[in-house]
Scaffold this motif. Sequence first.
Motif, short mmCIF file in Angstrom:
data_model
loop_
_atom_site.label_atom_id
_atom_site.label_comp_id
_atom_site.label_asym_id
_atom_site.label_seq_id
_atom_site.Cartn_x
_atom_site.Cartn_y
_atom_site.Cartn_z
N VAL A 107 0.86 -1.19 0.00
CA VAL A 107 0.00 0.00 0.00
C VAL A 107 0.89 1.23 0.00
CG1 VAL A 107 -1.84 1.24 1.20
CG2 VAL A 107 -1.76 -1.26 1.28
N ARG A 108 0.71 2.11 -0.98
CA ARG A 108 1.60 3.27 -1.13
C ARG A 108 0.89 4.61 -1.04
NH1 ARG A 108 6.69 2.10 -2.42
NH2 ARG A 108 7.16 -0.07 -2.93
N ASP A 109 -0.41 4.63 -1.28
CA ASP A 109 -1.15 5.88 -1.19
C ASP A 109 -1.33 6.25 0.30
OD1 ASP A 109 -4.23 7.02 -0.83
OD2 ASP A 109 -3.10 7.95 -2.46
N PRO A 110 -0.95 7.46 0.71
CA PRO A 110 -1.02 7.81 2.13
C PRO A 110 -2.41 7.71 2.74
CG PRO A 110 0.37 9.38 0.96
CD PRO A 110 -0.28 8.51 -0.09
N LEU A 111 -3.45 8.12 2.01
CA LEU A 111 -4.81 8.01 2.56
C LEU A 111 -5.21 6.56 2.73
CD1 LEU A 111 -6.81 10.86 0.77
CD2 LEU A 111 -6.54 10.55 3.24
N GLU A 112 -4.84 5.73 1.77
CA GLU A 112 -5.10 4.29 1.90
C GLU A 112 -4.37 3.71 3.11
OE1 GLU A 112 -5.56 1.14 -1.29
OE2 GLU A 112 -4.51 2.73 -2.39
N MET A 113 -3.16 4.20 3.34
CA MET A 113 -2.38 3.69 4.48
C MET A 113 -3.04 4.06 5.81
SD MET A 113 1.46 4.45 3.05
CE MET A 113 2.47 3.36 4.05
N VAL A 114 -3.66 5.22 5.88
CA VAL A 114 -4.39 5.59 7.09
C VAL A 114 -5.48 4.57 7.37
CG1 VAL A 114 -5.96 7.30 8.11
CG2 VAL A 114 -3.86 8.05 6.98
#
Length: 229
Positions: free
Chosen positions: A53-60
């Motif tokens: 997972v690389r997208d910051p919002l996805e990581m949240v």
Amino acid sequence: MNDALPPALRTQLDTHLAAGLDTLGLDRALAGPLLDYLALLLRWNRTYNLTAVRDPLEMVDKHLLDSLAMHPFVAGIAAAGGTLADLGTGAGLPGIPLAIARPGLRVTLVESNGKKARFMREAIRRLSLADVRVAQSRIEALDEPGRYDAITARALATLPLIVELGGHLLRPGGRLLAMKGVYPADEIAALPAGWTMLESHPLRVPGLAAERHLVVVGRNDDRDASARP
């Protein structure tokens, strides 16, 4: 190298994470250290590929809030200064977010991959997580029998395999707190002799529509003992 998130991105992530923390009944003040951890993970991930997972919002959603959804089930352990082993933790999930959210919880992050272990040691140092340690080891080779009040695993393996690899780490009365997707009926039915599912709880993860469960597994004799007058 500077680990800071760009101000506009940090504000966006902070707003998103704070809403998720509200839903989970956690203090919004936790957003600061959680985002510091996320910023470090983002930087290391560019070089070492610690998570897909690389997208910051996805990581949240998929890393921070998903990990924190189980926080009520470690609250009592943390209040007593108890111990949790996070098996096959990868980049420290769920162990590091839980340690941030539940001070007093003594967490051992069990991971055999050297790059991931180095990242976690740096995260522990940067975040001043005094009650967190890394055990760079295969789960089955960790020679700490009976040391832990609970073990947990997130997307690691089937329930029978987790018990086979890490069951020796639990003290008498200890629990496996396994994070699962859909209710794992087949895995529960395949638990080895001497082990049983004690509880199952659906989890609500803010930002995720996917089904999630927390499955609590213990030894049969623990269940039998608790049922005696």
